[in-house]
Write a protein that holds these residues in place. Sequence first.
Motif, PDB file in Angstrom:
ATOM      1  N   UNK A   1      61.478  12.474  52.368  1.00  0.00           N
ATOM      2  CA  UNK A   1      61.060  11.122  52.052  1.00  0.00           C
ATOM      3  C   UNK A   1      61.801  10.645  50.816  1.00  0.00           C
ATOM      4  N   UNK A   2      62.222   9.403  50.844  1.00  0.00           N
ATOM      5  CA  UNK A   2      62.860   8.797  49.676  1.00  0.00           C
ATOM      6  C   UNK A   2      61.757   8.283  48.762  1.00  0.00           C
ATOM      7  N   UNK A   3      61.759   8.760  47.520  1.00  0.00           N
ATOM      8  CA  UNK A   3      60.759   8.312  46.552  1.00  0.00           C
ATOM      9  C   UNK A   3      61.234   7.139  45.724  1.00  0.00           C
ATOM     10  N   UNK A   4      62.554   7.066  45.491  1.00  0.00           N
ATOM     11  CA  UNK A   4      63.074   5.969  44.679  1.00  0.00           C
ATOM     12  C   UNK A   4      64.557   5.793  44.937  1.00  0.00           C
ATOM     13  N   UNK A   5      65.002   4.553  44.807  1.00  0.00           N
ATOM     14  CA  UNK A   5      66.420   4.218  44.815  1.00  0.00           C
ATOM     15  C   UNK A   5      66.692   3.534  43.481  1.00  0.00           C
ATOM     16  N   UNK A   6      67.633   4.086  42.739  1.00  0.00           N
ATOM     17  CA  UNK A   6      67.960   3.555  41.415  1.00  0.00           C
ATOM     18  C   UNK A   6      69.452   3.245  41.374  1.00  0.00           C
ATOM     19  N   UNK A   7      69.781   2.043  40.982  1.00  0.00           N
ATOM     20  CA  UNK A   7      71.177   1.678  40.761  1.00  0.00           C
ATOM     21  C   UNK A   7      71.261   1.152  39.344  1.00  0.00           C
ATOM     22  N   UNK A   8      72.096   1.794  38.546  1.00  0.00           N
ATOM     23  CA  UNK A   8      72.276   1.328  37.167  1.00  0.00           C
ATOM     24  C   UNK A   8      73.733   1.423  36.766  1.00  0.00           C
ATOM     25  N   UNK A   9      74.078   0.693  35.699  1.00  0.00           N
ATOM     26  CA  UNK A   9      75.479   0.678  35.273  1.00  0.00           C
ATOM     27  C   UNK A   9      75.777   1.875  34.379  1.00  0.00           C
ATOM     28  N   UNK A  10      77.005   1.943  33.880  1.00  0.00           N
ATOM     29  CA  UNK A  10      77.432   3.076  33.058  1.00  0.00           C
ATOM     30  C   UNK A  10      76.683   3.190  31.739  1.00  0.00           C
ATOM     31  N   UNK A  11      75.969   2.132  31.353  1.00  0.00           N
ATOM     32  CA  UNK A  11      75.213   2.152  30.101  1.00  0.00           C
ATOM     33  C   UNK A  11      73.729   2.406  30.326  1.00  0.00           C
ATOM     34  N   UNK A  12      73.345   2.625  31.575  1.00  0.00           N
ATOM     35  CA  UNK A  12      71.948   2.913  31.895  1.00  0.00           C
ATOM     36  C   UNK A  12      71.111   1.687  32.180  1.00  0.00           C
ATOM     37  N   UNK A  13      71.716   0.506  32.208  1.00  0.00           N
ATOM     38  CA  UNK A  13      70.962  -0.719  32.496  1.00  0.00           C
ATOM     39  C   UNK A  13      70.690  -0.815  33.995  1.00  0.00           C
ATOM     40  N   UNK A  14      69.418  -0.883  34.383  1.00  0.00           N
ATOM     41  CA  UNK A  14      69.072  -0.944  35.816  1.00  0.00           C
ATOM     42  C   UNK A  14      69.601  -2.215  36.474  1.00  0.00           C
ATOM     43  N   UNK A  15      70.173  -2.056  37.659  1.00  0.00           N
ATOM     44  CA  UNK A  15      70.644  -3.188  38.453  1.00  0.00           C
ATOM     45  C   UNK A  15      69.775  -3.380  39.689  1.00  0.00           C
ATOM     46  N   UNK A  16      69.254  -2.291  40.227  1.00  0.00           N
ATOM     47  CA  UNK A  16      68.322  -2.347  41.348  1.00  0.00           C
ATOM     48  C   UNK A  16      67.423  -1.131  41.250  1.00  0.00           C
ATOM     49  N   UNK A  17      66.117  -1.357  41.267  1.00  0.00           N
ATOM     50  CA  UNK A  17      65.144  -0.266  41.182  1.00  0.00           C
ATOM     51  C   UNK A  17      64.122  -0.458  42.292  1.00  0.00           C
TER      52      UNK A  17
END
Length: 168
Positions: A1-17
Amino acid sequence: MINAILIFNNHGKPRLIRFYQYFAEELQQQIIRETFHLVSKRDDNVCNFLEGGSLIGGSDYKLIYRHYATLYFVFCVDSSESELGILDLIQVHYILQEVVMGGMVLETNMNEIVAQVELQNRMEKSEGGLSAAPARAVSAVKNMNLPEMPRNINIGDLNIKVPSLSPF
């Protein structure tokens, strides 16, 4: 099961959570920071799978990620998910990023989208291909059409006999 999808930039700023399991807002922020810390410190040429962080389930959970240019795509999954299947899914998300960014459609020409994805794949392969350079150099020398090695070299009164050399 997928619990989370996290997309963030090289500085750790979330782009999609996207969390598919309930976590309090504060715990979500800790998970994002811990996940970024785990994947960002890894070298680009190591495996894209690692044990989940202590906040998102520990050793039963895995982080499967890809780093494209300035974005990290991270899936937090349990042990029932296929790592390679998730990597394929990340590729689909990357393609989606080529089509839509910031709520705006960037590109609808399928040929252009495919060309950009193929360019990214070639860049990744060329970065990893440097370790094979010595073998490619030897192969290139073997395939060169060189004239046959002279057996005797005559320079004026000097006559030099060249020993036979074994082929590569």
